[in-house]
Every structure is written in structure tokens, then in C-alpha cells.
Scaffold this motif. Sequence first.
Motif, PDB file in Angstrom:
ATOM      1  N   LEU A 103       0.830  -1.207   0.000  1.00  0.00           N
ATOM      2  CA  LEU A 103       0.000   0.000   0.000  1.00  0.00           C
ATOM      3  C   LEU A 103       0.862   1.254   0.000  1.00  0.00           C
ATOM      4  O   LEU A 103       0.550   2.237  -0.688  1.00  0.00           O
ATOM      5  CB  LEU A 103      -0.937  -0.005   1.202  1.00  0.00           C
ATOM      6  CG  LEU A 103      -1.893   1.192   1.298  1.00  0.00           C
ATOM      7  CD1 LEU A 103      -2.763   1.303   0.049  1.00  0.00           C
ATOM      8  CD2 LEU A 103      -2.749   1.101   2.557  1.00  0.00           C
ATOM      9  N   ALA A 104       1.953   1.247   0.772  1.00  0.00           N
ATOM     10  CA  ALA A 104       2.847   2.402   0.788  1.00  0.00           C
ATOM     11  C   ALA A 104       3.374   2.683  -0.620  1.00  0.00           C
ATOM     12  O   ALA A 104       3.421   3.839  -1.062  1.00  0.00           O
ATOM     13  CB  ALA A 104       4.006   2.152   1.747  1.00  0.00           C
ATOM     14  N   ALA A 105       3.759   1.642  -1.334  1.00  0.00           N
ATOM     15  CA  ALA A 105       4.252   1.835  -2.697  1.00  0.00           C
ATOM     16  C   ALA A 105       3.162   2.407  -3.597  1.00  0.00           C
ATOM     17  O   ALA A 105       3.431   3.301  -4.409  1.00  0.00           O
ATOM     18  CB  ALA A 105       4.766   0.506  -3.250  1.00  0.00           C
ATOM     19  N   ALA A 106       1.925   1.924  -3.439  1.00  0.00           N
ATOM     20  CA  ALA A 106       0.827   2.405  -4.276  1.00  0.00           C
ATOM     21  C   ALA A 106       0.473   3.854  -3.975  1.00  0.00           C
ATOM     22  O   ALA A 106       0.016   4.594  -4.859  1.00  0.00           O
ATOM     23  CB  ALA A 106      -0.400   1.513  -4.081  1.00  0.00           C
ATOM     24  N   LEU A 107       0.656   4.277  -2.722  1.00  0.00           N
ATOM     25  CA  LEU A 107       0.319   5.638  -2.307  1.00  0.00           C
ATOM     26  C   LEU A 107       1.506   6.585  -2.354  1.00  0.00           C
ATOM     27  O   LEU A 107       1.382   7.750  -1.989  1.00  0.00           O
ATOM     28  CB  LEU A 107      -0.249   5.617  -0.882  1.00  0.00           C
ATOM     29  CG  LEU A 107      -1.608   4.939  -0.696  1.00  0.00           C
ATOM     30  CD1 LEU A 107      -1.942   4.834   0.794  1.00  0.00           C
ATOM     31  CD2 LEU A 107      -2.703   5.690  -1.436  1.00  0.00           C
ATOM     32  N   ASP A 108       2.658   6.098  -2.771  1.00  0.00           N
ATOM     33  CA  ASP A 108       3.895   6.882  -2.798  1.00  0.00           C
ATOM     34  C   ASP A 108       4.271   7.381  -1.403  1.00  0.00           C
ATOM     35  O   ASP A 108       4.719   8.511  -1.226  1.00  0.00           O
ATOM     36  CB  ASP A 108       3.780   8.057  -3.767  1.00  0.00           C
ATOM     37  CG  ASP A 108       5.148   8.636  -4.139  1.00  0.00           C
ATOM     38  OD1 ASP A 108       6.138   7.882  -4.114  1.00  0.00           O
ATOM     39  OD2 ASP A 108       5.229   9.854  -4.425  1.00  0.00           O
ATOM     40  N   VAL A 109       4.082   6.522  -0.402  1.00  0.00           N
ATOM     41  CA  VAL A 109       4.520   6.781   0.969  1.00  0.00           C
ATOM     42  C   VAL A 109       5.869   6.100   1.143  1.00  0.00           C
ATOM     43  O   VAL A 109       6.024   4.925   0.795  1.00  0.00           O
ATOM     44  CB  VAL A 109       3.495   6.249   1.991  1.00  0.00           C
ATOM     45  CG1 VAL A 109       4.017   6.379   3.416  1.00  0.00           C
ATOM     46  CG2 VAL A 109       2.168   6.998   1.845  1.00  0.00           C
ATOM     47  N   ARG A 110       6.834   6.807   1.682  1.00  0.00           N
ATOM     48  CA  ARG A 110       8.210   6.319   1.671  1.00  0.00           C
ATOM     49  C   ARG A 110       8.601   5.519   2.907  1.00  0.00           C
ATOM     50  O   ARG A 110       9.709   4.982   2.961  1.00  0.00           O
ATOM     51  CB  ARG A 110       9.179   7.489   1.520  1.00  0.00           C
ATOM     52  CG  ARG A 110       9.039   8.266   0.215  1.00  0.00           C
ATOM     53  CD  ARG A 110       9.360   7.394  -0.995  1.00  0.00           C
ATOM     54  NE  ARG A 110       8.173   6.703  -1.531  1.00  0.00           N
ATOM     55  CZ  ARG A 110       8.217   5.748  -2.428  1.00  0.00           C
ATOM     56  NH1 ARG A 110       9.378   5.322  -2.866  1.00  0.00           N
ATOM     57  NH2 ARG A 110       7.112   5.196  -2.865  1.00  0.00           N
ATOM     58  N   ARG A 111       7.720   5.425   3.901  1.00  0.00           N
ATOM     59  CA  ARG A 111       8.102   4.735   5.139  1.00  0.00           C
ATOM     60  C   ARG A 111       6.943   3.906   5.664  1.00  0.00           C
ATOM     61  O   ARG A 111       5.794   4.329   5.612  1.00  0.00           O
ATOM     62  CB  ARG A 111       8.473   5.715   6.257  1.00  0.00           C
ATOM     63  CG  ARG A 111       9.399   6.834   5.901  1.00  0.00           C
ATOM     64  CD  ARG A 111       9.412   7.854   7.031  1.00  0.00           C
ATOM     65  NE  ARG A 111      10.080   9.083   6.684  1.00  0.00           N
ATOM     66  CZ  ARG A 111       9.515  10.099   6.040  1.00  0.00           C
ATOM     67  NH1 ARG A 111       8.249  10.016   5.651  1.00  0.00           N
ATOM     68  NH2 ARG A 111      10.199  11.195   5.788  1.00  0.00           N
ATOM     69  N   ILE A 112       7.274   2.731   6.204  1.00  0.00           N
ATOM     70  CA  ILE A 112       6.351   2.044   7.091  1.00  0.00           C
ATOM     71  C   ILE A 112       7.079   1.816   8.419  1.00  0.00           C
ATOM     72  O   ILE A 112       8.303   1.671   8.455  1.00  0.00           O
ATOM     73  CB  ILE A 112       5.827   0.715   6.516  1.00  0.00           C
ATOM     74  CG1 ILE A 112       6.923  -0.351   6.490  1.00  0.00           C
ATOM     75  CG2 ILE A 112       5.212   0.906   5.146  1.00  0.00           C
ATOM     76  CD1 ILE A 112       6.386  -1.744   6.489  1.00  0.00           C
ATOM     77  N   VAL A 113       6.313   1.817   9.500  1.00  0.00           N
ATOM     78  CA  VAL A 113       6.846   1.548  10.830  1.00  0.00           C
ATOM     79  C   VAL A 113       6.484   0.112  11.184  1.00  0.00           C
ATOM     80  O   VAL A 113       5.351  -0.332  10.962  1.00  0.00           O
ATOM     81  CB  VAL A 113       6.270   2.520  11.866  1.00  0.00           C
ATOM     82  CG1 VAL A 113       6.777   2.194  13.264  1.00  0.00           C
ATOM     83  CG2 VAL A 113       6.633   3.962  11.493  1.00  0.00           C
ATOM     84  N   ALA A 114       7.457  -0.621  11.706  1.00  0.00           N
ATOM     85  CA  ALA A 114       7.240  -2.024  12.038  1.00  0.00           C
ATOM     86  C   ALA A 114       8.078  -2.388  13.257  1.00  0.00           C
ATOM     87  O   ALA A 114       8.808  -1.554  13.795  1.00  0.00           O
ATOM     88  CB  ALA A 114       7.604  -2.917  10.851  1.00  0.00           C
ATOM     89  N   MET A 115       7.956  -3.630  13.690  1.00  0.00           N
ATOM     90  CA  MET A 115       8.800  -4.182  14.746  1.00  0.00           C
ATOM     91  C   MET A 115       9.396  -5.484  14.242  1.00  0.00           C
ATOM     92  O   MET A 115       8.820  -6.156  13.386  1.00  0.00           O
ATOM     93  CB  MET A 115       8.002  -4.413  16.026  1.00  0.00           C
ATOM     94  CG  MET A 115       7.555  -3.143  16.717  1.00  0.00           C
ATOM     95  SD  MET A 115       6.562  -3.497  18.199  1.00  0.00           S
ATOM     96  CE  MET A 115       6.269  -1.828  18.778  1.00  0.00           C
ATOM     97  N   SER A 116      10.540  -5.840  14.811  1.00  0.00           N
ATOM     98  CA  SER A 116      11.234  -7.039  14.336  1.00  0.00           C
ATOM     99  C   SER A 116      10.483  -8.311  14.684  1.00  0.00           C
ATOM    100  O   SER A 116      10.625  -9.323  14.010  1.00  0.00           O
ATOM    101  CB  SER A 116      12.633  -7.103  14.947  1.00  0.00           C
ATOM    102  OG  SER A 116      12.567  -7.291  16.361  1.00  0.00           O
TER     103      SER A 116
END
Length: 325
Positions: A103-116
Motif C-alpha cells: 500500500l505504501a508503494a501504491a500511495l507513494d509513501v516512503r516509510r512504514i513503521v514495524a517491529m522485528s
Amino acid sequence: MALGMRLALLTDALEDRSQEDAFAWCAERGIAGVELGVGGYSPAPHLDLAALLASEAERERLTETLEEHGLELVALNASGNPLHPDPAIARDHDRALRGALELAAALDVRRIVAMSGCPGGPGSGGWPVFAGGAWLPDMEGLWDHQWENAIAPYWRELSAWAHEAAAGVDICLELHPGTSIYNAASFDLLSEATGDNVKVNLDPSHFWWQGIDPVTTVRALGDRIRFVHGKDTIVYPDRVALQGVLDFRWPADADTMPWHFCAVGHGRPLDEWRELFDALSEAGYDGPVSIEQEDPTLSPEQGIEASLEGLRAVMEATVPGQPER
């Protein structure tokens, strides 16, 4: 401090409000951007991941709604445990993480926040087992087992997959105790196993209660920091003197815990925040500072507004000509 730094909000704190109401609330307070939860640990109150992945019209509607309120979508949040020893939970959180990347790629959002994430130990147990402090003889080798059998293989594959499926999107891991990658040393190790699309979401609140200096951490991580959370921690020395910072009762009443999260400026002095922002600037960071409200002594709205006040005081004191809100 870099002039590009701007204030955003992880909107999970406003989960009782509709998307429209939450966006309007942010805009009224001069918040520049939003970080939206998509799943995993997030209840995803303001975003339907499946609908947005399936429909260009839904993605356009979200973009138009954000523009109407003058907001930028600064990140998607898919924090969870894709290494969970319960396969159903692991699959669910992995789907949220991969969906966030797509979804980030489709919306041109450059970051996602995650945990390991955090796997289990050897055997067939259903609970994650955190290897930090596993010093006793019957726990020796726990970290090595988890690293070789779960952590490294998963993140090596995920990083390679994301490089193809979501080129240009950074996976910003929140270094959080209880997850396997929780400090600079463990992130350094992970970096050797992944591509350069795995970065850091710096949340200083998790460092302060452990006795880790966030400024020293920023200098060690440098330009690998691609996102920042604005959250503070209050530590009670009299309680720590008896209980230490590790407490088996979590979650418990804030009146008895040795520490708890709080609004920015209600824990550490603002001078420490200024020093942190200066270090981030020196490291080249000029992205958003996204408020994560987890102060148990304040309502969500009160906590966000208190953090806004603290962060703006830091910015106005550090950046000449920073406009008042």
C-alpha cells in the motif's frame, strides 16, 4: 535542528473518532501529517488495508480526504510480531506488514513503521520468549537459536521481497524491548542480514527507561534513522530503588510502576529533547516527528495536546523563526 522536521500523529490514539473526525481534529491543531495503523498490533481505526489494496478509487478517496485537511500521510504502521510462535498470529502480522509495504508503494509513501518481532524458544511453545538478559545456564544459546532459525531468515527474505514489491519504501523498525531487535547492537547485526531498505524508527521513550542514551544511539545509527516517534518516559527513582526498571506486573497502575510512558516534556527535561533533536539534525534527519500517545495519566486528546506543546517548545527554541501555533 533541520528545518524539515514537522509534527505528525499516530492516529491510533484517536481510535474512537471516525477517520474524518480524526483528520479534522489534527488539522485544527496544526498537525502536519498522520501515521496510520494498518494491522498487527494496531486496531487500524482509520484505514481499511484490504479495501485500499483492492481499489484505486479507495486510494484516491483517501488521498483526497487527506488533501482536504491539509495533511500528509507520513507513514503506515504495521507494528506486530511476524515471528510469533503461534503460526496463525505470525501469518496475520506478516500479511499486515507485506500489505503495508504494498500500500505504501501504491500511495507513494516512503516509510512504514514495524517491529522485528520475537520468536519462541526451542520446542513447540506458543509464547514469544525475549532473549535479552537470558544469562542463566538453562537459557544459554537462546538468542543464537532464535537468530539462526527465525530472525535472520525471516528478515533476509522480507527485505528482498520488499525490494521488489515496494521499491523505495523503508521499513523502519521500532527498537523496542520485548522484540528481538531492540537496541543499536542488535540492529547492527540485523543490518548485516538485510538489504538497505531496513532502517530505524527512533522512539527515545524505549531507551530512557533502560538507561540507554538516545543521543548516543542516534550518533551510532546515523542516517539509518528514517522515522522518529515523539514519546517520553517518566522514571520514578524512589520506585526504581526498590523494584528496578523490570517489572513483572505490566500492565499495572501508573501510581505504582517504576516508570511509564508520558507526554513529551512530562518525563525528560526539554533540554534533553533539544539535544536529541540536534543530534538527529547532525545525523541528517529532517523527516516527521510522529506523536505516539501512551500516557496513562491523560486522556488521548490531553496527551496529544501536551506532547504538541512540549515538541513545539523544543522546536521554537531550536529553530529560529519557527512559527507559533
